[in-house]
Design a protein around this motif. Structure first.
Motif, PDB file in Angstrom:
ATOM      1  N   HIS A   7       0.834  -1.210   0.000  1.00  0.00           N
ATOM      2  CA  HIS A   7       0.000   0.000   0.000  1.00  0.00           C
ATOM      3  C   HIS A   7       0.870   1.262   0.000  1.00  0.00           C
ATOM      4  CE1 HIS A   7      -3.210  -2.735   1.543  1.00  0.00           C
ATOM      5  NE2 HIS A   7      -3.950  -1.945   0.786  1.00  0.00           N
ATOM      6  N   GLU A   8       1.966   1.188   0.747  1.00  0.00           N
ATOM      7  CA  GLU A   8       2.869   2.342   0.828  1.00  0.00           C
ATOM      8  C   GLU A   8       3.526   2.607  -0.528  1.00  0.00           C
ATOM      9  OE1 GLU A   8       6.640   3.763   3.575  1.00  0.00           O
ATOM     10  OE2 GLU A   8       5.453   2.027   4.181  1.00  0.00           O
ATOM     11  N   ALA A   9       3.949   1.545  -1.195  1.00  0.00           N
ATOM     12  CA  ALA A   9       4.555   1.688  -2.532  1.00  0.00           C
ATOM     13  C   ALA A   9       3.548   2.284  -3.516  1.00  0.00           C
ATOM     14  CB  ALA A   9       5.051   0.334  -3.027  1.00  0.00           C
ATOM     15  N   LEU A  10       2.313   1.819  -3.431  1.00  0.00           N
ATOM     16  CA  LEU A  10       1.246   2.328  -4.294  1.00  0.00           C
ATOM     17  C   LEU A  10       1.022   3.820  -4.043  1.00  0.00           C
ATOM     18  CD1 LEU A  10      -1.105   1.728  -6.274  1.00  0.00           C
ATOM     19  CD2 LEU A  10      -2.491   1.150  -4.289  1.00  0.00           C
ATOM     20  N   PHE A  11       0.997   4.217  -2.765  1.00  0.00           N
ATOM     21  CA  PHE A  11       0.778   5.619  -2.405  1.00  0.00           C
ATOM     22  C   PHE A  11       1.878   6.511  -2.964  1.00  0.00           C
ATOM     23  CE2 PHE A  11       1.829   9.090   0.536  1.00  0.00           C
ATOM     24  CZ  PHE A  11       0.659   9.840   0.439  1.00  0.00           C
ATOM     25  N   TYR A  12       3.130   6.144  -2.728  1.00  0.00           N
ATOM     26  CA  TYR A  12       4.234   7.013  -3.144  1.00  0.00           C
ATOM     27  C   TYR A  12       4.396   7.068  -4.657  1.00  0.00           C
ATOM     28  CZ  TYR A  12       5.777   7.868   1.597  1.00  0.00           C
ATOM     29  OH  TYR A  12       5.838   8.289   2.896  1.00  0.00           O
ATOM     30  N   SER A  13       4.168   5.961  -5.343  1.00  0.00           N
ATOM     31  CA  SER A  13       4.308   5.995  -6.804  1.00  0.00           C
ATOM     32  C   SER A  13       3.282   6.931  -7.436  1.00  0.00           C
ATOM     33  CB  SER A  13       4.180   4.586  -7.391  1.00  0.00           C
ATOM     34  OG  SER A  13       2.882   4.075  -7.214  1.00  0.00           O
ATOM     35  N   ALA A  59       3.900  11.195  -8.835  1.00  0.00           N
ATOM     36  CA  ALA A  59       3.490  11.451 -10.217  1.00  0.00           C
ATOM     37  C   ALA A  59       2.537  12.642 -10.332  1.00  0.00           C
ATOM     38  CB  ALA A  59       2.822  10.202 -10.795  1.00  0.00           C
ATOM     39  N   LEU A  60       1.870  13.007  -9.249  1.00  0.00           N
ATOM     40  CA  LEU A  60       0.872  14.075  -9.301  1.00  0.00           C
ATOM     41  C   LEU A  60       1.396  15.419  -9.827  1.00  0.00           C
ATOM     42  CD1 LEU A  60      -1.287  13.481  -6.091  1.00  0.00           C
ATOM     43  CD2 LEU A  60      -1.996  13.239  -8.472  1.00  0.00           C
ATOM     44  N   PRO A  61       2.594  15.873  -9.422  1.00  0.00           N
ATOM     45  CA  PRO A  61       3.070  17.168  -9.949  1.00  0.00           C
ATOM     46  C   PRO A  61       3.211  17.198 -11.466  1.00  0.00           C
ATOM     47  CG  PRO A  61       4.339  16.530  -8.016  1.00  0.00           C
ATOM     48  CD  PRO A  61       3.471  15.348  -8.372  1.00  0.00           C
ATOM     49  N   LEU A  62       3.380  16.044 -12.094  1.00  0.00           N
ATOM     50  CA  LEU A  62       3.519  16.016 -13.552  1.00  0.00           C
ATOM     51  C   LEU A  62       2.245  16.500 -14.249  1.00  0.00           C
ATOM     52  CD1 LEU A  62       5.428  12.637 -13.976  1.00  0.00           C
ATOM     53  CD2 LEU A  62       6.365  14.955 -14.054  1.00  0.00           C
ATOM     54  N   PHE A  63       1.100  16.378 -13.580  1.00  0.00           N
ATOM     55  CA  PHE A  63      -0.150  16.851 -14.173  1.00  0.00           C
ATOM     56  C   PHE A  63      -0.143  18.373 -14.348  1.00  0.00           C
ATOM     57  CE2 PHE A  63      -1.624  12.721 -12.614  1.00  0.00           C
ATOM     58  CZ  PHE A  63      -2.313  12.277 -13.726  1.00  0.00           C
ATOM     59  N   LEU A  64       0.643  19.074 -13.538  1.00  0.00           N
ATOM     60  CA  LEU A  64       0.727  20.532 -13.669  1.00  0.00           C
ATOM     61  C   LEU A  64       1.294  20.937 -15.015  1.00  0.00           C
ATOM     62  CD1 LEU A  64       2.022  21.450 -10.093  1.00  0.00           C
ATOM     63  CD2 LEU A  64      -0.299  21.728 -11.000  1.00  0.00           C
ATOM     64  N   LEU A  65       2.105  20.078 -15.623  1.00  0.00           N
ATOM     65  CA  LEU A  65       2.675  20.375 -16.934  1.00  0.00           C
ATOM     66  C   LEU A  65       1.599  20.379 -18.025  1.00  0.00           C
ATOM     67  CD1 LEU A  65       5.857  18.118 -16.705  1.00  0.00           C
ATOM     68  CD2 LEU A  65       5.715  20.595 -16.346  1.00  0.00           C
ATOM     69  N   ASN A  66       0.467  19.761 -17.728  1.00  0.00           N
ATOM     70  CA  ASN A  66      -0.584  19.599 -18.731  1.00  0.00           C
ATOM     71  C   ASN A  66      -1.901  20.220 -18.264  1.00  0.00           C
ATOM     72  OD1 ASN A  66      -1.002  18.650 -21.302  1.00  0.00           O
ATOM     73  ND2 ASN A  66      -1.690  16.632 -20.656  1.00  0.00           N
ATOM     74  N   TRP A  67      -1.829  21.235 -17.422  1.00  0.00           N
ATOM     75  CA  TRP A  67      -3.024  21.761 -16.793  1.00  0.00           C
ATOM     76  C   TRP A  67      -4.016  22.364 -17.793  1.00  0.00           C
ATOM     77  CZ3 TRP A  67      -4.423  26.876 -17.114  1.00  0.00           C
ATOM     78  CH2 TRP A  67      -3.447  27.766 -17.543  1.00  0.00           C
ATOM     79  N   GLN A  68      -3.526  22.940 -18.878  1.00  0.00           N
ATOM     80  CA  GLN A  68      -4.444  23.541 -19.859  1.00  0.00           C
ATOM     81  C   GLN A  68      -5.299  22.475 -20.531  1.00  0.00           C
ATOM     82  OE1 GLN A  68      -1.509  25.670 -22.168  1.00  0.00           O
ATOM     83  NE2 GLN A  68      -2.181  27.627 -21.319  1.00  0.00           N
ATOM     84  N   CYS A 127      -7.564  -2.883 -10.513  1.00  0.00           N
ATOM     85  CA  CYS A 127      -6.429  -3.379 -11.293  1.00  0.00           C
ATOM     86  C   CYS A 127      -5.102  -2.968 -10.666  1.00  0.00           C
ATOM     87  CB  CYS A 127      -6.529  -2.878 -12.728  1.00  0.00           C
ATOM     88  SG  CYS A 127      -5.200  -3.456 -13.794  1.00  0.00           S
ATOM     89  N   VAL A 128      -4.950  -1.692 -10.333  1.00  0.00           N
ATOM     90  CA  VAL A 128      -3.692  -1.191  -9.775  1.00  0.00           C
ATOM     91  C   VAL A 128      -3.417  -1.808  -8.407  1.00  0.00           C
ATOM     92  CG1 VAL A 128      -2.546   0.897  -8.916  1.00  0.00           C
ATOM     93  CG2 VAL A 128      -3.724   0.945 -11.101  1.00  0.00           C
ATOM     94  N   ASN A 129      -4.459  -1.948  -7.588  1.00  0.00           N
ATOM     95  CA  ASN A 129      -4.280  -2.611  -6.286  1.00  0.00           C
ATOM     96  C   ASN A 129      -3.807  -4.047  -6.481  1.00  0.00           C
ATOM     97  OD1 ASN A 129      -4.841  -0.595  -4.453  1.00  0.00           O
ATOM     98  ND2 ASN A 129      -7.012  -1.040  -4.346  1.00  0.00           N
ATOM     99  N   GLY A 130      -4.434  -4.739  -7.431  1.00  0.00           N
ATOM    100  CA  GLY A 130      -4.048  -6.129  -7.701  1.00  0.00           C
ATOM    101  C   GLY A 130      -2.611  -6.236  -8.181  1.00  0.00           C
ATOM    102  N   VAL A 131      -2.216  -5.346  -9.084  1.00  0.00           N
ATOM    103  CA  VAL A 131      -0.850  -5.375  -9.615  1.00  0.00           C
ATOM    104  C   VAL A 131       0.162  -5.100  -8.508  1.00  0.00           C
ATOM    105  CG1 VAL A 131       0.778  -4.155 -11.114  1.00  0.00           C
ATOM    106  CG2 VAL A 131      -1.461  -4.790 -11.982  1.00  0.00           C
TER     107      VAL A 131
END
Length: 202
Positions: free
Chosen positions: A86-92, A96-105, A148-152
């Motif tokens: 769960h911790e690995a899932l959270f941090y990954s 990645a969230l700040p990368l969305f700022l590059l595509n905000w428009q 799916c992501v939880n399972g992986v």
């Protein structure tokens, strides 16, 4: 799977049996054959050769990064225990969230388009709310992706990165067959079924 195996051999000094190597080769060939057979012929050619090369390079970098992350996760779970997926899932996802700022428009434009879809009543006759219909489909997509992501990530904590890649490739192959046969109403062709059979056998 090929990249995962090569990285496992080069970085972790792992050794694979002839059966494992043959299976990975068979899966790879099966995926390529099935994918090519399901591809629709392009109606128009857009973009330059330079854009195509950049796209291939980006996909290649993502492939190598994904394989490297798989090996890194194996080392992390071996060092700190396999119950912390769960911790690995959270941090990954957090990193990645700040990368969305590059595509905000683009994201803002997509939200406006989603809000413009026709309204759908959600609830009972007495109690409910109208929401744009796009969000219903989006919610279903998010929920299935969550499963799916939880399972992986749970699987990643239990088996090697090559095994995880195998499961994901099989899932994608099944998804491709479902898409061609069920959603597109096609019976498929020899190449599609041959590729799918190769994946399943391997």
């Amino acid at each position: 799977m090929v990249v995962n195996m090569l990285l496992g051999w080069a970085v972790d000094n792992k050794h694979y049996s002839v059966l494992q190597i043959a299976s990975v080769a068979m899966v790879s060939i099966g995926v390529v054959v099935a994918t090519i057979s399901a591809a629709q012929p392009a109606q128009t050619t857009t973009g330059s050769t330079e854009e195509y090369v950049i796209g291939v390079l980006l996909l290649s970098m993502a492939l190598i990064s994904s394989g490297t992350m798989g090996i890194f996760q194996e080392h992390t779970y071996a060092m700190y225990g396999r119950e912390h997926w769960h911790e690995a899932l959270f941090y990954s996802h957090l990193f990645a969230l700040p990368l969305f700022l590059l595509n905000w428009q683009s994201i803002t434009r997509q939200i406006k388009l989603a809000n413009a879809t026709h309204l759908q009543w959600i609830g009972t006759q007495e109690l409910g709310v109208y929401i744009p219909s796009y969000y219903i489909v989006l919610l279903l997509n998010v929920l299935t992706q969550l499963l799916c992501v939880n399972g992986v990530n749970r699987l990643t904590s239990q088996v090697s990165s090559v095994s995880v890649s195998l499961v994901l490739v099989v899932r994608k192959a099944v998804s491709l067959v479902i898409s061609v046969v069920w959603l597109n109403g096609s019976k498929g062709n020899t190449s599609l079924w041959g590729g799918a059979t190769a994946v399943m056998l391997a």
